[in-house]
Design a protein around this motif. Sequence first.
Motif, PDB file in Angstrom:
ATOM      1  N   LEU A 117      38.938  36.773  35.331  1.00  0.00           N
ATOM      2  CA  LEU A 117      37.931  36.031  36.091  1.00  0.00           C
ATOM      3  C   LEU A 117      37.357  36.878  37.220  1.00  0.00           C
ATOM      4  O   LEU A 117      36.138  37.068  37.319  1.00  0.00           O
ATOM      5  N   THR A 118      38.217  37.367  38.081  1.00  0.00           N
ATOM      6  CA  THR A 118      37.750  38.029  39.295  1.00  0.00           C
ATOM      7  C   THR A 118      37.153  39.402  39.016  1.00  0.00           C
ATOM      8  O   THR A 118      36.118  39.768  39.600  1.00  0.00           O
ATOM      9  N   LEU A 119      37.762  40.172  38.125  1.00  0.00           N
ATOM     10  CA  LEU A 119      37.249  41.518  37.863  1.00  0.00           C
ATOM     11  C   LEU A 119      35.978  41.494  37.032  1.00  0.00           C
ATOM     12  O   LEU A 119      35.243  42.481  36.985  1.00  0.00           O
ATOM     13  N   SER A 120      35.693  40.385  36.379  1.00  0.00           N
ATOM     14  CA  SER A 120      34.432  40.237  35.651  1.00  0.00           C
ATOM     15  C   SER A 120      33.301  39.794  36.566  1.00  0.00           C
ATOM     16  O   SER A 120      32.150  40.213  36.390  1.00  0.00           O
ATOM     17  N   LEU A 121      33.619  38.917  37.532  1.00  0.00           N
ATOM     18  CA  LEU A 121      32.571  38.316  38.350  1.00  0.00           C
ATOM     19  C   LEU A 121      32.347  39.017  39.684  1.00  0.00           C
ATOM     20  O   LEU A 121      31.303  38.820  40.317  1.00  0.00           O
ATOM     21  N   LEU A 122      33.315  39.832  40.127  1.00  0.00           N
ATOM     22  CA  LEU A 122      33.215  40.481  41.430  1.00  0.00           C
ATOM     23  C   LEU A 122      33.050  41.984  41.277  1.00  0.00           C
ATOM     24  O   LEU A 122      33.656  42.601  40.403  1.00  0.00           O
ATOM     25  N   SER A 123      32.250  42.556  42.161  1.00  0.00           N
ATOM     26  CA  SER A 123      32.014  43.999  42.172  1.00  0.00           C
ATOM     27  C   SER A 123      32.247  44.539  43.578  1.00  0.00           C
ATOM     28  O   SER A 123      32.418  43.768  44.542  1.00  0.00           O
ATOM     29  N   GLN A 124      32.232  45.851  43.703  1.00  0.00           N
ATOM     30  CA  GLN A 124      32.389  46.499  45.003  1.00  0.00           C
ATOM     31  C   GLN A 124      31.371  45.953  45.990  1.00  0.00           C
ATOM     32  O   GLN A 124      30.181  45.857  45.688  1.00  0.00           O
ATOM     33  N   GLY A 125      31.857  45.560  47.163  1.00  0.00           N
ATOM     34  CA  GLY A 125      30.985  44.990  48.182  1.00  0.00           C
ATOM     35  C   GLY A 125      30.938  43.481  48.180  1.00  0.00           C
ATOM     36  O   GLY A 125      30.462  42.878  49.146  1.00  0.00           O
ATOM     37  N   ASP A 126      31.417  42.844  47.104  1.00  0.00           N
ATOM     38  CA  ASP A 126      31.450  41.380  47.041  1.00  0.00           C
ATOM     39  C   ASP A 126      32.619  40.841  47.851  1.00  0.00           C
ATOM     40  O   ASP A 126      33.580  41.557  48.165  1.00  0.00           O
ATOM     41  N   GLU A 127      32.552  39.544  48.140  1.00  0.00           N
ATOM     42  CA  GLU A 127      33.609  38.883  48.895  1.00  0.00           C
ATOM     43  C   GLU A 127      34.138  37.669  48.125  1.00  0.00           C
ATOM     44  O   GLU A 127      33.382  36.984  47.426  1.00  0.00           O
ATOM     45  N   LEU A 128      35.423  37.441  48.286  1.00  0.00           N
ATOM     46  CA  LEU A 128      36.132  36.329  47.650  1.00  0.00           C
ATOM     47  C   LEU A 128      36.800  35.515  48.746  1.00  0.00           C
ATOM     48  O   LEU A 128      37.565  36.058  49.551  1.00  0.00           O
ATOM     49  N   VAL A 129      36.542  34.224  48.770  1.00  0.00           N
ATOM     50  CA  VAL A 129      37.223  33.323  49.702  1.00  0.00           C
ATOM     51  C   VAL A 129      38.364  32.649  48.966  1.00  0.00           C
ATOM     52  O   VAL A 129      38.179  32.101  47.871  1.00  0.00           O
ATOM     53  N   VAL A 130      39.564  32.683  49.569  1.00  0.00           N
ATOM     54  CA  VAL A 130      40.745  32.072  48.956  1.00  0.00           C
ATOM     55  C   VAL A 130      41.439  31.179  49.979  1.00  0.00           C
ATOM     56  O   VAL A 130      41.262  31.337  51.190  1.00  0.00           O
ATOM     57  N   HIS A 131      42.232  30.254  49.465  1.00  0.00           N
ATOM     58  CA  HIS A 131      43.099  29.467  50.348  1.00  0.00           C
ATOM     59  C   HIS A 131      44.195  30.372  50.898  1.00  0.00           C
ATOM     60  O   HIS A 131      44.602  31.333  50.255  1.00  0.00           O
ATOM     61  N   LYS A 132      44.668  30.048  52.078  1.00  0.00           N
ATOM     62  CA  LYS A 132      45.634  30.917  52.759  1.00  0.00           C
ATOM     63  C   LYS A 132      46.965  31.020  52.025  1.00  0.00           C
ATOM     64  O   LYS A 132      47.695  31.991  52.211  1.00  0.00           O
ATOM     65  N   THR A 133      47.303  30.020  51.205  1.00  0.00           N
ATOM     66  CA  THR A 133      48.561  30.037  50.459  1.00  0.00           C
ATOM     67  C   THR A 133      48.266  30.180  48.982  1.00  0.00           C
ATOM     68  O   THR A 133      47.527  29.364  48.411  1.00  0.00           O
ATOM     69  N   ASP A 172      26.620  36.076  52.786  1.00  0.00           N
ATOM     70  CA  ASP A 172      25.687  36.367  51.695  1.00  0.00           C
ATOM     71  C   ASP A 172      26.346  37.180  50.594  1.00  0.00           C
ATOM     72  O   ASP A 172      25.801  37.278  49.482  1.00  0.00           O
ATOM     73  N   ARG A 173      27.510  37.767  50.879  1.00  0.00           N
ATOM     74  CA  ARG A 173      28.220  38.570  49.886  1.00  0.00           C
ATOM     75  C   ARG A 173      29.305  37.788  49.139  1.00  0.00           C
ATOM     76  O   ARG A 173      29.932  38.301  48.226  1.00  0.00           O
ATOM     77  N   THR A 174      29.549  36.547  49.547  1.00  0.00           N
ATOM     78  CA  THR A 174      30.572  35.731  48.900  1.00  0.00           C
ATOM     79  C   THR A 174      30.105  35.324  47.506  1.00  0.00           C
ATOM     80  O   THR A 174      29.005  34.776  47.349  1.00  0.00           O
ATOM     81  N   ARG A 175      30.936  35.572  46.523  1.00  0.00           N
ATOM     82  CA  ARG A 175      30.588  35.255  45.149  1.00  0.00           C
ATOM     83  C   ARG A 175      31.435  34.133  44.556  1.00  0.00           C
ATOM     84  O   ARG A 175      31.057  33.509  43.568  1.00  0.00           O
ATOM     85  N   LEU A 176      32.622  33.889  45.147  1.00  0.00           N
ATOM     86  CA  LEU A 176      33.548  32.935  44.531  1.00  0.00           C
ATOM     87  C   LEU A 176      34.501  32.398  45.585  1.00  0.00           C
ATOM     88  O   LEU A 176      34.927  33.122  46.496  1.00  0.00           O
TER      89      LEU A 176
END
Length: 411
Positions: free
Chosen positions: A108-124, A161-165
């Motif tokens: 999922l992540t390596l297909s949709l995210l590239s260098q410079g992109d950002e991913l927001v995750v829950h802290k846990t 603006d760089r958040t993708r997921l």
Amino acid sequence: MTRTTEQAKMDAGGQSSHNAGLGFATRSIHHGYDPACFSNAVQTPVFLNSTYGFESVAANEAAAALGGRLYAREYNPTTEILETRLANLEGAQAGLVVASGMAAFSALTLSLLSQGDELVVHKTLYANTLAMVEQAFPRFGIKVVAVDLADPSGMDEAITDRTRLVFFETPVNPLSRILDIGSIAERAHARGVKVAVDSTFASPALQRPLEHGADIVLHSLTKYINGHGDALGGAILGDTETLHTLHETGLRYITGAALSPMSAFLILRGLKTLTLRMERHSATALAVAQALQAHPAVAWVSYPFLDSHPDQAIARRQMSQGSGMMAFGLHAGFEGARLMMDGLGLITRAVSLGDADSLIYHPASLTRARKRLRKDAHLADGVGEDLMRLSVGLEDANDLIADLRQALDVL
């Protein structure tokens, strides 16, 4: 073997006409498979071939143009039936099954995210997911922003603006806290960002995140969906366009983590009893949680359907039952947890979950042991040294409660 038009519709992920309007339990047994298309075999055949022959060069080219039914990493009839069935049960347009839950997250992540992109995750996060976002993603130039998604307003500042997921688990491993899928999705979508939910702890029998606004659902099929502790697998479910991307990039040439046909068969077998198993897991877990909460040695219990759970209202809105997962801690802390676990006679000390067998583990003990190999190993945010995670199995509730009580009584 000639494949009928009906089977072709199933292969494409469509709802077969004779399954239209059927209930969840019925579809978990029948959807996506017509015995008449496979020599009337009642059970799904296991296709062990590694490649496929073609009648002509033109036929080979036609298959390649359709997305590659050339090689077993790209296509297998057994795994395709599993993908079709899981997508139907989750209410998704399409699905992809891979070799493990971590393979699903990686694809999922390596297909949709590239260098410079950002991913927001829950802290846990699950320990290995946490290791990937902390250690691997920075090497690839992907920025990870951890937020306490229990308060979805925290996303407003975290998303750029760089958040993708946006990615999170609910129920959360190992705390069994519940995050509000709808509220998180609403804020993410307002900024044009997709939301992916790991729903492993619940399974589609109890929770379907797409119905609450999520875009993508992940599962470790190893856990409840298989349910028998004998196969690894992962799944990603969502819209057709995204799943095509994941298949053509994440599976084909990024991870190559194809699910074995035998594992797909075992998971299809487990899926047939998912509804019954989740009802039993949930009913027994609630009884166990109530018994633990009443024991004087127990400091706290986190189970979504307990009245004392801080997220109970969200859990009852999102989930039909509480599942079999809980966390609890003892007044005696770290050493008490170790002593109590060693006193168990019926419940197995093991790190997995969702099996017919009840399983328990102590994250802090494993983290201390891992520090000998990885000095940066640490517990996820919010996970204390007293926490034990209990996966309640299918045994009689009274037997499990008796085993826990006798182990707790020595403290």
